[in-house]
Design a protein around this motif. Structure first.
Motif, PDB file in Angstrom:
ATOM      1  N   LEU A  48      84.864  11.974  39.210  1.00 42.19           N
ATOM      2  CA  LEU A  48      84.740  12.291  37.790  1.00 42.19           C
ATOM      3  C   LEU A  48      85.334  13.653  37.447  1.00 42.19           C
ATOM      4  N   ALA A  76      80.127  17.255  36.917  1.00 39.58           N
ATOM      5  CA  ALA A  76      79.593  15.911  36.725  1.00 39.58           C
ATOM      6  C   ALA A  76      78.338  15.767  37.575  1.00 39.58           C
ATOM      7  N   ASP A  92      75.520  14.307  29.893  1.00 37.51           N
ATOM      8  CA  ASP A  92      75.005  13.012  30.340  1.00 37.51           C
ATOM      9  C   ASP A  92      75.196  12.867  31.836  1.00 37.51           C
ATOM     10  N   ARG A  95      78.928  11.468  33.584  1.00 35.90           N
ATOM     11  CA  ARG A  95      80.018  11.748  32.646  1.00 35.90           C
ATOM     12  C   ARG A  95      80.586  13.136  32.920  1.00 35.90           C
ATOM     13  N   ASP A 165      84.510   7.627  29.755  1.00 38.04           N
ATOM     14  CA  ASP A 165      83.500   8.119  28.828  1.00 38.04           C
ATOM     15  C   ASP A 165      82.142   8.239  29.504  1.00 38.04           C
ATOM     16  N   LEU A 166      81.807   7.245  30.328  1.00 43.96           N
ATOM     17  CA  LEU A 166      80.466   7.241  30.926  1.00 43.96           C
ATOM     18  C   LEU A 166      80.424   6.224  32.054  1.00 43.96           C
ATOM     19  N   THR A 167      79.759   6.587  33.142  1.00 42.33           N
ATOM     20  CA  THR A 167      79.450   5.618  34.184  1.00 42.33           C
ATOM     21  C   THR A 167      77.940   5.443  34.218  1.00 42.33           C
TER      22      THR A 167
END
Length: 287
Positions: A48, A76, A92, A95, A165-167
Protein backbone atom coordinates in the motif's frame (compact mmCIF):
# COMPACT_ATOMS: atom_id res chain seq x y z
CA UNK A 1 22.78 19.43 11.95
CA UNK A 2 20.07 17.63 9.98
CA UNK A 3 18.73 14.47 11.57
CA UNK A 4 17.83 11.53 9.31
CA UNK A 5 14.16 10.81 8.75
CA UNK A 6 12.69 8.78 11.57
CA UNK A 7 9.66 7.55 13.44
CA UNK A 8 9.63 8.96 16.97
CA UNK A 9 7.81 6.86 19.56
CA UNK A 10 5.58 9.00 21.78
CA UNK A 11 3.58 6.10 23.25
CA UNK A 12 4.77 2.56 22.62
CA UNK A 13 1.65 0.77 23.89
CA UNK A 14 1.48 -2.71 25.40
CA UNK A 15 3.82 -4.36 22.90
CA UNK A 16 4.98 -2.82 19.63
CA UNK A 17 7.86 -4.49 17.79
CA UNK A 18 9.74 -4.09 14.54
CA UNK A 19 8.89 -6.98 12.22
CA UNK A 20 9.61 -8.05 8.67
CA UNK A 21 9.24 -11.50 7.09
CA UNK A 22 11.77 -13.01 9.49
CA UNK A 23 15.14 -14.73 9.29
CA UNK A 24 14.65 -18.21 7.76
CA UNK A 25 17.48 -20.69 7.46
CA UNK A 26 19.07 -20.39 10.91
CA UNK A 27 17.15 -23.02 12.90
CA UNK A 28 20.19 -25.35 12.86
CA UNK A 29 21.95 -22.67 14.94
CA UNK A 30 19.05 -22.32 17.36
CA UNK A 31 17.55 -19.20 15.74
CA UNK A 32 13.84 -19.31 14.80
CA UNK A 33 12.39 -17.41 11.87
CA UNK A 34 10.43 -14.86 13.96
CA UNK A 35 8.85 -12.12 11.78
CA UNK A 36 5.28 -10.84 11.55
CA UNK A 37 2.66 -13.16 13.03
CA UNK A 38 0.52 -12.47 9.95
CA UNK A 39 2.98 -12.12 7.05
CA UNK A 40 0.18 -11.42 4.56
CA UNK A 41 -0.97 -8.39 6.58
CA UNK A 42 2.54 -6.94 6.63
CA UNK A 43 3.00 -7.62 2.90
CA UNK A 44 -0.26 -5.79 2.20
CA UNK A 45 0.75 -2.77 4.31
CA UNK A 46 4.05 -2.60 2.46
CA UNK A 47 2.39 -2.80 -0.96
CA UNK A 48 0.00 0.00 0.00
CA UNK A 49 2.89 2.42 0.66
CA UNK A 50 5.09 1.28 -2.24
CA UNK A 51 7.61 -0.76 -0.22
CA UNK A 52 9.07 -4.15 -1.14
CA UNK A 53 7.03 -6.83 0.62
CA UNK A 54 9.95 -7.76 2.88
CA UNK A 55 10.43 -4.22 4.28
CA UNK A 56 10.29 -3.85 8.05
CA UNK A 57 7.24 -2.30 9.69
CA UNK A 58 5.70 -2.26 13.14
CA UNK A 59 3.54 -4.96 14.73
CA UNK A 60 1.20 -3.30 17.25
CA UNK A 61 -0.51 -5.35 19.96
CA UNK A 62 -3.93 -4.58 21.47
CA UNK A 63 -3.52 -1.08 22.93
CA UNK A 64 -2.27 0.87 19.90
CA UNK A 65 0.55 3.42 19.89
CA UNK A 66 1.35 7.06 19.12
CA UNK A 67 4.18 8.08 16.78
CA UNK A 68 5.62 11.21 15.18
CA UNK A 69 6.87 11.11 11.58
CA UNK A 70 9.72 13.53 10.95
CA UNK A 71 9.35 13.63 7.16
CA UNK A 72 6.46 13.79 4.73
CA UNK A 73 5.60 10.21 3.87
CA UNK A 74 2.90 7.62 3.25
CA UNK A 75 1.70 5.18 5.90
CA UNK A 76 -0.71 2.24 5.93
CA UNK A 77 -2.21 0.17 8.74
CA UNK A 78 -3.50 -3.37 8.19
CA UNK A 79 -4.65 -6.23 10.40
CA UNK A 80 -7.39 -5.86 12.96
CA UNK A 81 -9.78 -2.91 12.91
CA UNK A 82 -8.36 0.15 14.72
CA UNK A 83 -8.84 3.91 14.61
CA UNK A 84 -6.15 5.79 12.67
CA UNK A 85 -5.63 9.52 13.29
CA UNK A 86 -2.99 11.56 11.45
CA UNK A 87 -2.92 14.89 13.27
CA UNK A 88 -6.55 16.07 13.12
CA UNK A 89 -7.29 13.97 10.04
CA UNK A 90 -8.89 10.52 10.40
CA UNK A 91 -7.58 7.62 8.37
CA UNK A 92 -8.71 4.06 7.64
CA UNK A 93 -7.34 0.60 8.19
CA UNK A 94 -6.24 -0.85 4.85
CA UNK A 95 -5.79 2.48 3.06
CA UNK A 96 -2.60 4.41 2.21
CA UNK A 97 -2.46 7.79 3.91
CA UNK A 98 -0.11 10.65 2.92
CA UNK A 99 1.05 12.75 5.86
CA UNK A 100 3.24 15.87 6.14
CA UNK A 101 6.45 16.07 8.14
CA UNK A 102 5.88 16.35 11.87
CA UNK A 103 2.54 14.51 11.81
CA UNK A 104 1.53 12.75 15.03
CA UNK A 105 0.03 9.39 14.08
CA UNK A 106 -2.31 7.80 16.62
CA UNK A 107 -3.24 4.16 16.18
CA UNK A 108 -6.04 3.20 18.54
CA UNK A 109 -6.73 -0.01 20.48
CA UNK A 110 -7.83 -3.12 18.63
CA UNK A 111 -11.62 -3.14 18.35
CA UNK A 112 -11.60 -6.84 17.47
CA UNK A 113 -8.70 -9.23 17.27
CA UNK A 114 -5.27 -8.42 18.68
CA UNK A 115 -2.69 -7.04 16.22
CA UNK A 116 -2.22 -4.46 13.50
CA UNK A 117 0.73 -3.73 11.23
CA UNK A 118 2.06 -0.32 10.23
CA UNK A 119 4.15 0.27 7.11
CA UNK A 120 5.91 3.57 6.38
CA UNK A 121 7.29 4.40 2.94
CA UNK A 122 10.97 3.46 2.95
CA UNK A 123 10.57 0.93 5.75
CA UNK A 124 11.95 0.89 9.29
CA UNK A 125 15.71 0.97 8.72
CA UNK A 126 17.15 -0.45 11.94
CA UNK A 127 20.32 -2.56 11.53
CA UNK A 128 19.57 -6.12 10.36
CA UNK A 129 20.64 -9.13 12.42
CA UNK A 130 21.20 -12.37 10.46
CA UNK A 131 19.51 -10.77 7.46
CA UNK A 132 16.38 -9.55 9.25
CA UNK A 133 15.23 -6.52 11.24
CA UNK A 134 12.62 -8.55 13.13
CA UNK A 135 12.38 -8.47 16.92
CA UNK A 136 12.58 -11.99 18.38
CA UNK A 137 11.01 -11.69 21.83
CA UNK A 138 12.36 -15.06 22.99
CA UNK A 139 16.02 -14.90 21.95
CA UNK A 140 16.42 -11.12 22.10
CA UNK A 141 17.71 -10.88 18.52
CA UNK A 142 16.85 -7.72 16.63
CA UNK A 143 15.74 -4.42 18.14
CA UNK A 144 14.12 -4.35 21.57
CA UNK A 145 10.35 -3.87 21.80
CA UNK A 146 9.55 -0.19 21.40
CA UNK A 147 9.74 2.16 24.38
CA UNK A 148 8.52 5.71 24.76
CA UNK A 149 11.18 8.06 23.38
CA UNK A 150 12.68 5.61 20.88
CA UNK A 151 13.65 6.92 17.45
CA UNK A 152 13.51 4.52 14.50
CA UNK A 153 15.33 5.50 11.27
CA UNK A 154 13.46 5.37 7.98
CA UNK A 155 14.85 4.10 4.69
CA UNK A 156 14.52 5.87 1.36
CA UNK A 157 11.24 5.24 -0.47
CA UNK A 158 11.70 2.96 -3.47
CA UNK A 159 8.23 2.88 -5.01
CA UNK A 160 4.94 4.73 -5.25
CA UNK A 161 1.88 4.07 -3.07
CA UNK A 162 -0.67 1.63 -4.41
CA UNK A 163 -3.52 3.19 -6.44
CA UNK A 164 -6.32 1.82 -4.28
CA UNK A 165 -9.07 3.44 -2.25
CA UNK A 166 -9.49 0.79 0.42
CA UNK A 167 -8.72 -2.83 1.19
CA UNK A 168 -11.15 -4.63 3.48
CA UNK A 169 -9.80 -6.52 6.49
CA UNK A 170 -12.17 -9.27 7.60
CA UNK A 171 -13.16 -9.60 11.25
CA UNK A 172 -11.57 -12.50 13.14
CA UNK A 173 -14.01 -15.39 13.60
CA UNK A 174 -15.24 -16.23 17.12
CA UNK A 175 -14.13 -19.84 16.64
CA UNK A 176 -10.96 -21.05 14.91
CA UNK A 177 -10.76 -24.36 13.06
CA UNK A 178 -7.14 -25.41 12.69
CA UNK A 179 -5.86 -28.35 10.65
CA UNK A 180 -3.44 -30.48 12.64
CA UNK A 181 -1.26 -33.27 11.31
CA UNK A 182 -0.51 -35.80 14.06
CA UNK A 183 3.09 -36.52 14.98
CA UNK A 184 5.93 -36.88 15.44
CA UNK A 185 5.16 -37.98 19.04
CA UNK A 186 1.44 -38.77 18.88
CA UNK A 187 2.36 -42.34 19.90
CA UNK A 188 3.38 -40.93 23.31
CA UNK A 189 -0.31 -40.24 23.99
CA UNK A 190 -3.31 -42.45 24.68
CA UNK A 191 -6.14 -42.90 22.16
CA UNK A 192 -8.26 -40.88 24.59
CA UNK A 193 -5.87 -37.95 24.21
CA UNK A 194 -6.26 -37.91 20.43
CA UNK A 195 -10.05 -38.22 20.73
CA UNK A 196 -10.10 -35.25 23.10
CA UNK A 197 -7.77 -33.20 20.91
CA UNK A 198 -9.94 -33.60 17.82
CA UNK A 199 -13.31 -33.91 19.55
CA UNK A 200 -13.44 -31.11 22.13
CA UNK A 201 -13.09 -27.32 22.10
CA UNK A 202 -10.17 -25.42 23.63
CA UNK A 203 -9.87 -21.74 24.50
CA UNK A 204 -6.92 -19.39 24.07
CA UNK A 205 -5.26 -18.62 27.41
CA UNK A 206 -4.47 -15.04 28.56
CA UNK A 207 -0.77 -15.98 28.88
CA UNK A 208 -0.37 -16.47 25.12
CA UNK A 209 2.20 -14.34 23.28
CA UNK A 210 4.43 -14.27 20.18
CA UNK A 211 6.19 -17.44 21.37
CA UNK A 212 3.09 -19.56 21.56
CA UNK A 213 -0.67 -19.77 22.02
CA UNK A 214 -1.45 -21.62 25.23
CA UNK A 215 -4.78 -23.42 25.24
CA UNK A 216 -7.08 -24.45 28.06
CA UNK A 217 -9.41 -27.43 27.87
CA UNK A 218 -9.42 -31.21 28.16
CA UNK A 219 -6.09 -32.60 29.34
CA UNK A 220 -4.21 -34.94 27.02
CA UNK A 221 -3.05 -38.05 28.93
CA UNK A 222 0.23 -39.65 27.94
CA UNK A 223 0.82 -43.32 27.23
CA UNK A 224 4.59 -42.92 27.71
CA UNK A 225 5.60 -41.29 30.97
CA UNK A 226 9.37 -41.21 30.52
CA UNK A 227 11.54 -38.24 29.66
CA UNK A 228 12.01 -37.14 26.06
CA UNK A 229 15.41 -35.80 24.94
CA UNK A 230 15.18 -32.32 23.44
CA UNK A 231 14.38 -32.38 19.73
CA UNK A 232 13.60 -29.91 16.98
CA UNK A 233 10.52 -27.67 17.12
CA UNK A 234 8.87 -26.10 14.07
CA UNK A 235 6.31 -23.34 13.60
CA UNK A 236 2.87 -24.70 14.50
CA UNK A 237 4.15 -27.58 16.64
CA UNK A 238 1.64 -28.51 19.36
CA UNK A 239 3.66 -29.38 22.43
CA UNK A 240 2.03 -30.87 25.52
CA UNK A 241 3.76 -29.94 28.80
CA UNK A 242 3.34 -31.80 32.07
CA UNK A 243 -0.05 -30.21 32.80
CA UNK A 244 -1.54 -31.88 29.70
CA UNK A 245 -2.67 -28.60 28.10
CA UNK A 246 -1.62 -28.05 24.46
CA UNK A 247 0.66 -25.19 23.44
CA UNK A 248 0.85 -24.08 19.78
CA UNK A 249 4.22 -22.57 18.93
CA UNK A 250 4.19 -19.30 16.97
CA UNK A 251 6.81 -17.09 15.27
CA UNK A 252 9.20 -16.64 18.22
CA UNK A 253 9.16 -20.33 19.19
CA UNK A 254 12.26 -22.11 20.53
CA UNK A 255 14.01 -24.37 18.05
CA UNK A 256 14.20 -27.32 20.44
CA UNK A 257 11.96 -28.66 23.19
CA UNK A 258 11.77 -31.55 25.63
CA UNK A 259 8.01 -32.14 25.84
CA UNK A 260 6.34 -34.39 23.25
CA UNK A 261 4.78 -32.80 20.17
CA UNK A 262 1.43 -34.43 19.48
CA UNK A 263 0.97 -32.74 16.10
CA UNK A 264 1.67 -29.70 13.92
CA UNK A 265 -0.85 -27.02 12.91
CA UNK A 266 -0.47 -26.37 9.19
CA UNK A 267 -1.37 -22.65 9.33
CA UNK A 268 -1.03 -20.62 12.54
CA UNK A 269 -1.87 -17.25 10.95
CA UNK A 270 -5.42 -17.11 12.43
CA UNK A 271 -3.92 -17.18 15.92
CA UNK A 272 -2.37 -13.73 15.33
CA UNK A 273 -5.83 -12.24 16.03
CA UNK A 274 -7.05 -14.73 18.64
CA UNK A 275 -7.94 -12.94 21.86
CA UNK A 276 -7.97 -14.79 25.20
CA UNK A 277 -11.14 -16.87 25.36
CA UNK A 278 -11.29 -17.51 21.61
CA UNK A 279 -12.50 -21.05 20.88
CA UNK A 280 -10.10 -23.33 19.02
CA UNK A 281 -11.02 -26.66 17.44
CA UNK A 282 -8.63 -29.04 15.69
CA UNK A 283 -9.34 -31.25 12.73
CA UNK A 284 -7.04 -33.64 10.89
CA UNK A 285 -6.62 -34.44 7.19
CA UNK A 286 -8.86 -37.51 7.60
CA UNK A 287 -11.42 -36.01 9.99
Amino acid sequence: MTHPAAVEVLRAGALTTVQDLGRPGWAHLGVPRSGALDPAALRLANRLVGNPEHAAGLEITLSGCTLRLTRATTVAVTGTEVSVQAGVRPGDTGRPLSVPAGTVLRIGPARRGVRSWLAVAGGIDVPPVLGSRATDTLSGLGPSPLRDGDRLPLGEPLGTPAPVDLTVCSAPPPELHLMLRPGPRDDWFTPTALDRLFGTAYTVSPVSNRVGARLAGATLPRAVTGELPSEGIVLGAVQVPADGQPLIFLADHPTTGGYPVIGVVTDVTPLAQARPGTTVRFHGPQR
